[in-house]
Motif scaffolding. Structure first.
Motif, PDB file in Angstrom:
ATOM      1  N   PHE A 174       0.840  -1.204   0.000  1.00 35.88           N
ATOM      2  CA  PHE A 174       0.000   0.000   0.000  1.00 35.88           C
ATOM      3  C   PHE A 174       0.875   1.254   0.000  1.00 35.88           C
ATOM      4  O   PHE A 174       1.841   1.348   0.780  1.00 35.88           O
ATOM      5  CB  PHE A 174      -0.914   0.005   1.222  1.00 35.88           C
ATOM      6  N   PRO A 175       0.576   2.250  -0.860  1.00 37.37           N
ATOM      7  CA  PRO A 175       1.413   3.460  -0.962  1.00 37.37           C
ATOM      8  C   PRO A 175       1.101   4.486   0.134  1.00 37.37           C
ATOM      9  O   PRO A 175       0.485   5.532  -0.105  1.00 37.37           O
ATOM     10  CB  PRO A 175       1.049   3.996  -2.339  1.00 37.37           C
ATOM     11  N   TYR A 176       1.543   4.205   1.344  1.00 33.06           N
ATOM     12  CA  TYR A 176       1.258   5.103   2.465  1.00 33.06           C
ATOM     13  C   TYR A 176       1.784   6.515   2.213  1.00 33.06           C
ATOM     14  O   TYR A 176       1.232   7.496   2.722  1.00 33.06           O
ATOM     15  CB  TYR A 176       1.882   4.551   3.751  1.00 33.06           C
ATOM     16  N   GLU A 177       2.859   6.621   1.413  1.00 32.51           N
ATOM     17  CA  GLU A 177       3.445   7.941   1.170  1.00 32.51           C
ATOM     18  C   GLU A 177       2.511   8.849   0.373  1.00 32.51           C
ATOM     19  O   GLU A 177       2.744  10.064   0.280  1.00 32.51           O
ATOM     20  CB  GLU A 177       4.794   7.804   0.450  1.00 32.51           C
ATOM     21  N   TRP A 178       1.456   8.293  -0.181  1.00 29.29           N
ATOM     22  CA  TRP A 178       0.518   9.091  -0.981  1.00 29.29           C
ATOM     23  C   TRP A 178      -0.607   9.702  -0.143  1.00 29.29           C
ATOM     24  O   TRP A 178      -1.410  10.469  -0.663  1.00 29.29           O
ATOM     25  CB  TRP A 178      -0.114   8.226  -2.081  1.00 29.29           C
ATOM     26  N   ILE A 179      -0.732   9.315   1.126  1.00 33.37           N
ATOM     27  CA  ILE A 179      -1.853   9.793   1.926  1.00 33.37           C
ATOM     28  C   ILE A 179      -1.362  10.550   3.154  1.00 33.37           C
ATOM     29  O   ILE A 179      -0.268  10.285   3.665  1.00 33.37           O
ATOM     30  CB  ILE A 179      -2.758   8.615   2.360  1.00 33.37           C
ATOM     31  N   PRO A 180      -2.161  11.514   3.640  1.00 33.67           N
ATOM     32  CA  PRO A 180      -1.765  12.274   4.841  1.00 33.67           C
ATOM     33  C   PRO A 180      -1.603  11.338   6.039  1.00 33.67           C
ATOM     34  O   PRO A 180      -2.443  10.463   6.272  1.00 33.67           O
ATOM     35  CB  PRO A 180      -2.948  13.227   5.059  1.00 33.67           C
ATOM     36  N   GLY A 181      -0.531  11.498   6.763  1.00 34.25           N
ATOM     37  CA  GLY A 181      -0.301  10.681   7.951  1.00 34.25           C
ATOM     38  C   GLY A 181       0.447   9.390   7.688  1.00 34.25           C
ATOM     39  O   GLY A 181       0.913   8.746   8.617  1.00 34.25           O
TER      40      GLY A 181
ATOM     41  N   VAL B 160       1.759   5.811   7.401  1.00 33.11           N
ATOM     42  CA  VAL B 160       1.391   4.571   8.085  1.00 33.11           C
ATOM     43  C   VAL B 160       0.542   4.837   9.335  1.00 33.11           C
ATOM     44  O   VAL B 160      -0.089   3.903   9.861  1.00 33.11           O
ATOM     45  CB  VAL B 160       2.643   3.760   8.480  1.00 33.11           C
ATOM     46  N   LYS B 161       0.507   6.069   9.795  1.00 31.34           N
ATOM     47  CA  LYS B 161      -0.290   6.405  10.973  1.00 31.34           C
ATOM     48  C   LYS B 161      -1.679   6.941  10.602  1.00 31.34           C
ATOM     49  O   LYS B 161      -2.380   7.491  11.451  1.00 31.34           O
ATOM     50  CB  LYS B 161       0.452   7.432  11.833  1.00 31.34           C
ATOM     51  N   TYR B 162      -2.056   6.787   9.340  1.00 31.09           N
ATOM     52  CA  TYR B 162      -3.368   7.276   8.918  1.00 31.09           C
ATOM     53  C   TYR B 162      -4.468   6.653   9.788  1.00 31.09           C
ATOM     54  O   TYR B 162      -4.470   5.434  10.008  1.00 31.09           O
ATOM     55  CB  TYR B 162      -3.630   6.931   7.453  1.00 31.09           C
ATOM     56  N   PRO B 163      -5.396   7.468  10.302  1.00 31.47           N
ATOM     57  CA  PRO B 163      -6.449   6.944  11.202  1.00 31.47           C
ATOM     58  C   PRO B 163      -7.599   6.281  10.428  1.00 31.47           C
ATOM     59  O   PRO B 163      -8.630   6.900  10.173  1.00 31.47           O
ATOM     60  CB  PRO B 163      -6.923   8.198  11.931  1.00 31.47           C
ATOM     61  N   TRP B 164      -7.405   5.041  10.046  1.00 24.58           N
ATOM     62  CA  TRP B 164      -8.426   4.340   9.279  1.00 24.58           C
ATOM     63  C   TRP B 164      -9.741   4.260  10.055  1.00 24.58           C
ATOM     64  O   TRP B 164      -9.759   4.018  11.265  1.00 24.58           O
ATOM     65  CB  TRP B 164      -7.968   2.915   8.940  1.00 24.58           C
ATOM     66  N   ALA B 165     -10.827   4.445   9.347  1.00 23.81           N
ATOM     67  CA  ALA B 165     -12.143   4.302   9.967  1.00 23.81           C
ATOM     68  C   ALA B 165     -12.390   2.836  10.309  1.00 23.81           C
ATOM     69  O   ALA B 165     -11.917   1.926   9.619  1.00 23.81           O
ATOM     70  CB  ALA B 165     -13.225   4.811   9.024  1.00 23.81           C
ATOM     71  N   LYS B 166     -13.137   2.622  11.373  1.00 25.35           N
ATOM     72  CA  LYS B 166     -13.522   1.273  11.775  1.00 25.35           C
ATOM     73  C   LYS B 166     -15.037   1.167  11.729  1.00 25.35           C
ATOM     74  O   LYS B 166     -15.754   2.133  11.962  1.00 25.35           O
ATOM     75  CB  LYS B 166     -13.001   0.946  13.174  1.00 25.35           C
ATOM     76  N   GLY B 167     -15.523  -0.005  11.397  1.00 35.23           N
ATOM     77  CA  GLY B 167     -16.965  -0.208  11.313  1.00 35.23           C
ATOM     78  C   GLY B 167     -17.402  -1.405  12.124  1.00 35.23           C
ATOM     79  O   GLY B 167     -16.580  -2.133  12.696  1.00 35.23           O
ATOM     80  N   THR B 168     -18.706  -1.589  12.198  1.00 37.81           N
ATOM     81  CA  THR B 168     -19.271  -2.743  12.878  1.00 37.81           C
ATOM     82  C   THR B 168     -20.448  -3.282  12.064  1.00 37.81           C
ATOM     83  O   THR B 168     -20.996  -2.588  11.203  1.00 37.81           O
ATOM     84  CB  THR B 168     -19.795  -2.386  14.284  1.00 37.81           C
ATOM     85  N   TYR B 169     -20.797  -4.503  12.317  1.00 37.85           N
ATOM     86  CA  TYR B 169     -22.045  -5.034  11.777  1.00 37.85           C
ATOM     87  C   TYR B 169     -22.666  -5.960  12.814  1.00 37.85           C
ATOM     88  O   TYR B 169     -21.969  -6.571  13.625  1.00 37.85           O
ATOM     89  CB  TYR B 169     -21.841  -5.743  10.434  1.00 37.85           C
ATOM     90  N   ASP B 170     -23.999  -6.015  12.788  1.00 32.93           N
ATOM     91  CA  ASP B 170     -24.730  -6.807  13.764  1.00 32.93           C
ATOM     92  C   ASP B 170     -24.831  -8.264  13.313  1.00 32.93           C
ATOM     93  O   ASP B 170     -25.115  -8.537  12.142  1.00 32.93           O
ATOM     94  CB  ASP B 170     -26.148  -6.260  13.951  1.00 32.93           C
ATOM     95  N   VAL B 171     -24.612  -9.162  14.230  1.00 38.11           N
ATOM     96  CA  VAL B 171     -24.856 -10.588  14.003  1.00 38.11           C
ATOM     97  C   VAL B 171     -26.049 -10.971  14.877  1.00 38.11           C
ATOM     98  O   VAL B 171     -25.991 -10.861  16.104  1.00 38.11           O
ATOM     99  CB  VAL B 171     -23.626 -11.444  14.358  1.00 38.11           C
ATOM    100  N   LEU B 172     -27.147 -11.374  14.232  1.00 36.73           N
ATOM    101  CA  LEU B 172     -28.392 -11.674  14.942  1.00 36.73           C
ATOM    102  C   LEU B 172     -28.606 -13.185  15.081  1.00 36.73           C
ATOM    103  O   LEU B 172     -28.194 -13.962  14.215  1.00 36.73           O
ATOM    104  CB  LEU B 172     -29.587 -11.072  14.191  1.00 36.73           C
ATOM    105  N   PHE B 173     -29.286 -13.561  16.157  1.00 35.70           N
ATOM    106  CA  PHE B 173     -29.608 -14.963  16.424  1.00 35.70           C
ATOM    107  C   PHE B 173     -31.056 -15.088  16.893  1.00 35.70           C
ATOM    108  O   PHE B 173     -31.469 -14.389  17.820  1.00 35.70           O
ATOM    109  CB  PHE B 173     -28.715 -15.538  17.536  1.00 35.70           C
ATOM    110  N   TYR B 174     -31.809 -15.971  16.252  1.00 38.01           N
ATOM    111  CA  TYR B 174     -33.095 -16.425  16.773  1.00 38.01           C
ATOM    112  C   TYR B 174     -32.916 -17.873  17.221  1.00 38.01           C
ATOM    113  O   TYR B 174     -32.339 -18.681  16.481  1.00 38.01           O
ATOM    114  CB  TYR B 174     -34.183 -16.397  15.700  1.00 38.01           C
ATOM    115  N   LYS B 175     -33.451 -18.197  18.397  1.00 41.70           N
ATOM    116  CA  LYS B 175     -33.399 -19.572  18.883  1.00 41.70           C
ATOM    117  C   LYS B 175     -34.825 -20.084  19.048  1.00 41.70           C
ATOM    118  O   LYS B 175     -35.600 -19.555  19.851  1.00 41.70           O
ATOM    119  CB  LYS B 175     -32.637 -19.641  20.209  1.00 41.70           C
ATOM    120  N   TYR B 176     -35.166 -21.107  18.259  1.00 41.10           N
ATOM    121  CA  TYR B 176     -36.496 -21.705  18.340  1.00 41.10           C
ATOM    122  C   TYR B 176     -36.334 -23.201  18.539  1.00 41.10           C
ATOM    123  O   TYR B 176     -35.797 -23.899  17.666  1.00 41.10           O
ATOM    124  CB  TYR B 176     -37.292 -21.423  17.061  1.00 41.10           C
ATOM    125  N   GLU B 177     -36.777 -23.684  19.701  1.00 38.69           N
ATOM    126  CA  GLU B 177     -36.587 -25.089  20.072  1.00 38.69           C
ATOM    127  C   GLU B 177     -35.114 -25.464  19.866  1.00 38.69           C
ATOM    128  O   GLU B 177     -34.244 -24.853  20.449  1.00 38.69           O
ATOM    129  CB  GLU B 177     -37.558 -25.977  19.272  1.00 38.69           C
TER     130      GLU B 177
END
Length: 204
Positions: free
Chosen positions: A152-159, A161-178
């Motif tokens: 990855f060309p870190y020299e092309w972006i501000p910061g 190797v220390k660039y503050p990459w965004a982090k995300g989440t996603y929900d994992v759902l569970f239904y329990k029936y019998e």
């Protein structure tokens, strides 16, 4: 294309070509006056997701619409006739963070007699619709972290190797029936579909 058409175009999705497109049917069946959602337990012989509980569906083939795909896969997996399937309409599209796009359709299968293809399905599972109407799924949050490649060309972006990459989440759902667990993408699709059924009064 003409300029006049631009204002009324349906927006596309940037990067859509990288998503694998699938369609599923959310089958409703009625037994002795009770509405059930019909699920499949995938065969343990399958390479992808063996033993998982899911809806009938599969990958979109060239030249077919997403609804045609959902009906075709249901016919193949549940060994029913196309005329037994009444598609009521589309559910909301599920976008997986792992480059999957799932197009659900809500439909009714009439005169169903527990048939299924043993090449793909181990057994069918009937769960009362009212269970999902009254039961909220258990929710767990999984993190998504950006991991650039080694070159990855870190020299092309501000910061750099220390660039503050965004982090995300996603929900994992569970239904329990019998003894059954409905989770992941299928649980997300169930939750969305049941909400649509209530909102549009699809089922009495």
């Amino acid at each position: 294309m003409e300029k006049e058409q631009f204002s009324i175009r349906r927006p596309g999705m940037i990067g859509e070509e990288k998503f694998r497109q699938y369609a599923v049917l959310i089958p409703l069946i009625r037994i002795s006056g009770v509405n059930y959602l019909l699920f499949e337990k995938r065969s343990n012989e399958l390479k992808r997701q063996p033993g998982e509980v899911c809806f009938p569906g599969g990958k979109l083939e060239a030249g077919e619409s997403i609804q045609e795909c959902a009906v075709r896969e249901t016919v193949e997996e549940l060994m029913v006739l196309p005329q037994q399937i009444e598609v009521m309409g589309p559910g909301d599209i599920y976008l997986s963070p792992f480059n999957l796009m799932i197009h659900p359709f809500i439909g009714v299968i009439s005169d169903y007699h527990d048939t299924f293809s043993r090449d793909e399905v181990e057994e069918v599972i009937k769960i009362p619709l009212d269970f999902f109407r009254s039961q909220e799924p258990e929710r767990f949050v999984s993190k998504l972290i950006s991991e650039p490649p080694e070159d990855f060309p870190y020299e092309w972006i501000p910061g750099g190797v220390k660039y503050p990459w965004a982090k995300g989440t996603y929900d994992v759902l569970f239904y329990k029936y019998e003894d059954w667990i409905i989770w992941g993408m299928t649980a997300q699709i169930v939750k969305s579909a049941v909400k649509l059924m209530e909102e549009y009064h699809l089922i009495p």
